[in-house]
Write a protein that holds these residues in place. Structure first.
Motif, PDB file in Angstrom:
ATOM      1  N   PRO A  53      38.323  40.607  23.833  1.00  0.00           N
ATOM      2  CA  PRO A  53      37.751  41.956  23.885  1.00  0.00           C
ATOM      3  C   PRO A  53      38.536  42.883  22.964  1.00  0.00           C
ATOM      4  O   PRO A  53      39.768  42.771  22.851  1.00  0.00           O
ATOM      5  CB  PRO A  53      37.928  42.366  25.349  1.00  0.00           C
ATOM      6  N   LEU A  54      37.823  43.783  22.289  1.00  0.00           N
ATOM      7  CA  LEU A  54      38.451  44.710  21.354  1.00  0.00           C
ATOM      8  C   LEU A  54      37.904  46.110  21.552  1.00  0.00           C
ATOM      9  O   LEU A  54      36.746  46.284  21.934  1.00  0.00           O
ATOM     10  CB  LEU A  54      38.169  44.284  19.902  1.00  0.00           C
ATOM     11  N   SER A  55      38.722  47.100  21.237  1.00  0.00           N
ATOM     12  CA  SER A  55      38.231  48.473  21.219  1.00  0.00           C
ATOM     13  C   SER A  55      37.368  48.654  19.976  1.00  0.00           C
ATOM     14  O   SER A  55      37.428  47.854  19.031  1.00  0.00           O
ATOM     15  CB  SER A  55      39.400  49.460  21.182  1.00  0.00           C
ATOM     16  N   TYR A  87      31.297  46.953  28.155  1.00  0.00           N
ATOM     17  CA  TYR A  87      32.580  47.644  28.018  1.00  0.00           C
ATOM     18  C   TYR A  87      33.419  47.356  29.249  1.00  0.00           C
ATOM     19  O   TYR A  87      32.911  47.330  30.370  1.00  0.00           O
ATOM     20  CB  TYR A  87      32.381  49.162  27.914  1.00  0.00           C
ATOM     21  N   GLY A  88      34.717  47.149  29.043  1.00  0.00           N
ATOM     22  CA  GLY A  88      35.641  46.936  30.144  1.00  0.00           C
ATOM     23  C   GLY A  88      36.862  47.816  29.984  1.00  0.00           C
ATOM     24  O   GLY A  88      37.076  48.444  28.940  1.00  0.00           O
ATOM     25  N   ALA A  89      37.658  47.853  31.019  1.00  0.00           N
ATOM     26  CA  ALA A  89      38.870  48.672  31.009  1.00  0.00           C
ATOM     27  C   ALA A  89      39.863  48.146  29.965  1.00  0.00           C
ATOM     28  O   ALA A  89      39.947  46.942  29.717  1.00  0.00           O
ATOM     29  CB  ALA A  89      39.516  48.670  32.382  1.00  0.00           C
ATOM     30  N   ASN A  90      40.602  49.070  29.389  1.00  0.00           N
ATOM     31  CA  ASN A  90      41.632  48.749  28.407  1.00  0.00           C
ATOM     32  C   ASN A  90      42.986  49.110  29.019  1.00  0.00           C
ATOM     33  O   ASN A  90      43.262  50.291  29.235  1.00  0.00           O
ATOM     34  CB  ASN A  90      41.387  49.548  27.122  1.00  0.00           C
ATOM     35  N   PRO A  91      43.831  48.133  29.301  1.00  0.00           N
ATOM     36  CA  PRO A  91      45.113  48.437  29.938  1.00  0.00           C
ATOM     37  C   PRO A  91      46.064  49.239  29.041  1.00  0.00           C
ATOM     38  O   PRO A  91      47.015  49.829  29.531  1.00  0.00           O
ATOM     39  CB  PRO A  91      45.700  47.051  30.250  1.00  0.00           C
ATOM     40  N   LEU A  99      35.309  46.167  24.203  1.00  0.00           N
ATOM     41  CA  LEU A  99      33.985  45.581  24.037  1.00  0.00           C
ATOM     42  C   LEU A  99      34.118  44.066  24.081  1.00  0.00           C
ATOM     43  O   LEU A  99      35.002  43.493  23.436  1.00  0.00           O
ATOM     44  CB  LEU A  99      33.396  46.014  22.695  1.00  0.00           C
ATOM     45  N   SER A 100      33.243  43.430  24.839  1.00  0.00           N
ATOM     46  CA  SER A 100      33.220  41.966  24.868  1.00  0.00           C
ATOM     47  C   SER A 100      31.785  41.495  25.053  1.00  0.00           C
ATOM     48  O   SER A 100      30.952  42.206  25.621  1.00  0.00           O
ATOM     49  CB  SER A 100      34.120  41.422  25.982  1.00  0.00           C
TER      50      SER A 100
END
Length: 170
Positions: A53-55, A87-91, A99-100
């Motif tokens: 996953p990447l921003s 979209y998922g959380a970014n720690p 984004l994945s």
């Protein structure tokens, strides 16, 4: 009036075929991606997230084709809307979501991979591996030399001034 060197003439002669190649590669990407319902740009953005996953900013940097973060954001939003990505959380950053691809997105990328492999194998066999590897080396050397010239790191022929520096985003 200045004249070009023979090396300058050779580089200038390469520009039009490279632009033509770029157009042909984009057309091939359309042919490969459209049956799956994607555009080449959607394919690029979704494909960049396949391994991790990447921003959106990371995707824009990774794709490396001069895509603006804003255009990657619009594409990412469309991919999410159409169910190919999420979209998922970014720690590492509260606001920059990661984004994945969804399962549907991964399956679509697999279909595209198969079509891209068929195209690459046929075109590669026709051109030849040795010629293609030499082309890759030459294209990389031209890009590196151009970047060095624009950064003022290559000497300029006498009487020729440097181009005005611009931020190319790279």
């Amino acid at each position: 009036m200045s004249t070009r060197s023979s090396a300058g003439d050779a580089l200038t002669d390469a520009v039009l075929p490279v632009f033509e190649l770029n157009g042909e590669l984009l057309a091939a990407a359309r042919d490969i991606s459209e049956p799956a319902g994607l555009t080449p740009a959607w394919w690029q953005v979704l494909g960049a997230t396949l391994d991790q996953p990447l921003s959106v900013s990371d995707v824009a940097r990774r794709v490396g084709l001069g895509l603006a973060r804003q255009s990657v954001q619009r594409t990412a939003d469309l991919l999410v809307e159409k169910g190919w990505a999420t979209y998922g959380a970014n720690p590492h950053h509260r606001r920059a979501k990661l984004l994945s691809p969804t399962d549907t997105g991964r399956a679509t990328l697999e279909r595209l991979r198969d079509a891209q492999h068929a195209w690459a194998d046929a075109v590669g066999a026709d051109v030849g591996e040795e010629a293609l590897r030499a082309f890759v080396d030459t294209a990389q050397r031209i890009a590196e030399a151009s970047r060095a010239y624009r950064a003022g790191q290559l000497s300029r022929p006498a009487g020729r001034s440097a181009p005005r520096a611009r931020d190319s985003g790279r």
